[in-house]
Design an enzyme around this catalytic site. Sequence first.
Site, PDB file in Angstrom:
ATOM      1  N   PHE A 268      -9.725   7.327  -0.192  1.00  0.00           N
ATOM      2  CA  PHE A 268     -10.227   6.082  -0.815  1.00  0.00           C
ATOM      3  C   PHE A 268      -9.570   5.794  -2.160  1.00  0.00           C
ATOM      4  CE2 PHE A 268     -13.520   7.477   2.110  1.00  0.00           C
ATOM      5  CZ  PHE A 268     -13.812   6.301   2.797  1.00  0.00           C
TER       6      PHE A 268
ATOM      7  N   LYS B  78      -7.227   4.475  -5.185  1.00  0.00           N
ATOM      8  CA  LYS B  78      -6.603   3.182  -5.469  1.00  0.00           C
ATOM      9  C   LYS B  78      -5.283   3.430  -6.177  1.00  0.00           C
ATOM     10  CE  LYS B  78      -9.965   1.755  -8.250  1.00  0.00           C
ATOM     11  NZ  LYS B  78     -10.882   2.881  -8.177  1.00  0.00           N
TER      12      LYS B  78
ATOM     13  N   CYS C 187      -2.859  -1.576   2.064  1.00  0.00           N
ATOM     14  CA  CYS C 187      -4.097  -1.214   2.770  1.00  0.00           C
ATOM     15  C   CYS C 187      -4.927  -2.398   3.239  1.00  0.00           C
ATOM     16  CB  CYS C 187      -4.945  -0.313   1.878  1.00  0.00           C
ATOM     17  SG  CYS C 187      -4.160   1.285   1.626  1.00  0.00           S
TER      18      CYS C 187
ATOM     19  N   PHE D 242     -14.881  -6.284  -7.579  1.00  0.00           N
ATOM     20  CA  PHE D 242     -14.233  -7.001  -6.462  1.00  0.00           C
ATOM     21  C   PHE D 242     -14.728  -8.436  -6.283  1.00  0.00           C
ATOM     22  CE2 PHE D 242     -12.752  -2.823  -5.764  1.00  0.00           C
ATOM     23  CZ  PHE D 242     -11.527  -2.985  -5.132  1.00  0.00           C
TER      24      PHE D 242
HETATM   25  P1  NAD Z   1       3.648   5.810   2.346  1.00  0.00           P
HETATM   26  O1  NAD Z   1       4.429   4.897   3.188  1.00  0.00           O
HETATM   27  O2  NAD Z   1       3.722   5.706   0.862  1.00  0.00           O
HETATM   28  O3  NAD Z   1       4.007   7.333   2.727  1.00  0.00           O
HETATM   29  C1  NAD Z   1       4.119   7.805   4.023  1.00  0.00           C
HETATM   30  C2  NAD Z   1       5.154   8.919   4.029  1.00  0.00           C
HETATM   31  O4  NAD Z   1       5.179   9.546   5.313  1.00  0.00           O
HETATM   32  C3  NAD Z   1       6.593   8.407   3.801  1.00  0.00           C
HETATM   33  O5  NAD Z   1       7.137   9.079   2.683  1.00  0.00           O
HETATM   34  C4  NAD Z   1       7.336   8.749   5.089  1.00  0.00           C
HETATM   35  O6  NAD Z   1       8.681   9.118   4.866  1.00  0.00           O
HETATM   36  C5  NAD Z   1       6.497   9.939   5.599  1.00  0.00           C
HETATM   37  N1  NAD Z   1       6.640  10.204   7.032  1.00  0.00           N
HETATM   38  C6  NAD Z   1       6.623   9.334   8.065  1.00  0.00           C
HETATM   39  N2  NAD Z   1       6.770  10.001   9.236  1.00  0.00           N
HETATM   40  C7  NAD Z   1       6.861  11.309   8.943  1.00  0.00           C
HETATM   41  C8  NAD Z   1       7.018  12.494   9.721  1.00  0.00           C
HETATM   42  N3  NAD Z   1       7.108  12.431  11.052  1.00  0.00           N
HETATM   43  N4  NAD Z   1       7.076  13.682   9.084  1.00  0.00           N
HETATM   44  C9  NAD Z   1       7.005  13.730   7.739  1.00  0.00           C
HETATM   45  N5  NAD Z   1       6.857  12.648   6.954  1.00  0.00           N
HETATM   46  C10 NAD Z   1       6.784  11.454   7.540  1.00  0.00           C
HETATM   47  O7  NAD Z   1       2.145   5.662   2.839  1.00  0.00           O
HETATM   48  P2  NAD Z   1       0.813   5.766   1.956  1.00  0.00           P
HETATM   49  O8  NAD Z   1       0.646   4.520   1.170  1.00  0.00           O
HETATM   50  O9  NAD Z   1       0.761   7.086   1.278  1.00  0.00           O
HETATM   51  O10 NAD Z   1      -0.284   5.723   3.117  1.00  0.00           O
HETATM   52  C11 NAD Z   1      -0.461   6.796   4.004  1.00  0.00           C
HETATM   53  C12 NAD Z   1      -1.758   6.565   4.776  1.00  0.00           C
HETATM   54  O11 NAD Z   1      -2.871   6.591   3.876  1.00  0.00           O
HETATM   55  C13 NAD Z   1      -1.833   5.207   5.470  1.00  0.00           C
HETATM   56  O12 NAD Z   1      -2.532   5.337   6.678  1.00  0.00           O
HETATM   57  C14 NAD Z   1      -2.614   4.350   4.487  1.00  0.00           C
HETATM   58  O13 NAD Z   1      -3.288   3.298   5.119  1.00  0.00           O
HETATM   59  C15 NAD Z   1      -3.589   5.368   3.942  1.00  0.00           C
HETATM   60  N6  NAD Z   1      -4.079   5.062   2.591  1.00  0.00           N
HETATM   61  C16 NAD Z   1      -3.232   4.576   1.658  1.00  0.00           C
HETATM   62  C17 NAD Z   1      -3.718   4.310   0.371  1.00  0.00           C
HETATM   63  C18 NAD Z   1      -2.791   3.736  -0.689  1.00  0.00           C
HETATM   64  O14 NAD Z   1      -3.332   3.299  -1.708  1.00  0.00           O
HETATM   65  N7  NAD Z   1      -1.490   3.723  -0.516  1.00  0.00           N
HETATM   66  C19 NAD Z   1      -5.063   4.571   0.054  1.00  0.00           C
HETATM   67  C20 NAD Z   1      -5.883   5.092   1.027  1.00  0.00           C
HETATM   68  C21 NAD Z   1      -5.384   5.338   2.302  1.00  0.00           C
END
Ligand code: NAD
Length: 450
Positions: free
Chosen positions: A155, A157, A266, A255
């Site tokens: 969760f 941000k 997200c 919000f």
């Molecule tokens: P991101 O795109 O920043 O990072 C994902 C990483 O995974 C990338 O660096 C990519 O190279 C790597 N990756 C992809 N396939 C891979 C594999 N097979 N082996 C190893 N590494 C691999 O994504 P994020 O923003 O960190 O989001 C990740 C998840 O968390 C998503 O489902 C997102 O919805 C969720 N989420 C994101 C946030 C946010 O604020 N960014 C907050 C809560 C939840």
Amino acid sequence: MNILVIGTGYVGLVTGACLAEMGNHVTCIDNDKIKIKELKKIKLPIYEPGLEEIVKTNIHSNRLEFAVKIPSYISENTIIFIAVGTPSDNEGNADMSYVYQVAKDIGKKIDNYCVVVNKSTVPVGTGEKVEALVLEEIKKRNLKFDFDVVSNPEFLKEGDAIKDFNFPDRIIVGSESKKANQLLDHLYAPFSKKKSKIIFMSRRDSEMTKYAANSMLATKISFMNEISQICELTGVDIENVRKGIGSDSRIGYSFIYPGCGFGGSCFPKDLKALIQTAKNNSFNPVLLDSVQDRNIKQKKILFTKITSIFGQNLTGKTFSVWGLSFKPGTDDVREATSIIIIKSIIEKGGFINAYDPFATSNAKKEFNANQLEKIKFFNNEYEALINSNALVLITEWAQFRQPNFEMIIDHLKEPIIIDGRNQYDPIYLKSVGIDYFGIGRSNVKILNKN
Ligand code: NAD
């Protein structure tokens, strides 16, 4: 404890670094070789306040490592986080290919009890699929041992990620395995010291909780944006309405800021994925559809204001854009309103002078060569004003909140501010001779009936 984090992006890197900070041994894995090479040199692929210091300290203390592949030996009771992306596919479903690939990779490597923890935001039922994929790979190797797959949505941000991870409102653990629950209870104990933050539930309940939380927040924003449009048509200042309703403890202040639409990696994609989940189950989610529609319209509102002021043909006009990231505190431009506005202005013949303190290099990747010819990126917000016909504020970075209005008047060709985040006081701006256009402000003369 021994931790693997697969996927070293915004969520994975923050999770890995914060768990290492608590004394765990963490290996962050990513198949992006350049990212890992740079991380080993403490060059972070993302901007997140406070993260670099934690990464540095924990690399030096040998608690945090980086690798491109899952190690060949994984000790018993290792907790393996999946934190890869789940972007939208063409239909709006979450693209699960990264998560499933990682599940298979894990199944090929583990050979004793481990807990696979899904931190990625995934549709209901993903836990079962991940479990089946891991098991299939274990069976291919003629091995037999227990493992658990848990849902533990994140969760945090962006911009506040370290604080959110270290001081969470709640930690959702979706699992019916006593053993896995005990391990996660232990892992999260340092984050739950003052009072218990962990809420245990079923895996499916947990998966849905994440989508429901993001959709609820998106609904609050779209609701206020809709009210702001009615305010514009009725001579009402939405900012007074916001204070008036936020003071109701049942509503609260969070919000309910009206603005030029929500973006990021997200809210838009999670809303879409939940809508698709509903439709895949033959349910018509009318409320969620409207939340999404309002946001798509809201992202065009600043452009509508610009054409109402300057006309449909923007040839020869230059607009100074302050803020490119989807929100302050991050360099993330995924689904950012800035990209939509800039492209629309260029399409109508206009030019852009852009400034963002951290997101410029990511933003550059969003435009094609022709578009980039029409955009100048600056290292200073005031330089970006020179020769511009108006200032368009899109991201409310702190440094834009109390700018030097004399310099703004001095640098702009015309003293016009189009404020996509209602940062400025219309009465004060009027008193110093600036034409001000906000979102849902009573003095706005340009009405958007969209
Ligand atoms: P991101 O795109 O920043 O990072 C994902 C990483 O995974 C990338 O660096 C990519 O190279 C790597 N990756 C992809 N396939 C891979 C594999 N097979 N082996 C190893 N590494 C691999 O994504 P994020 O923003 O960190 O989001 C990740 C998840 O968390 C998503 O489902 C997102 O919805 C969720 N989420 C994101 C946030 C946010 O604020 N960014 C907050 C809560 C939840």
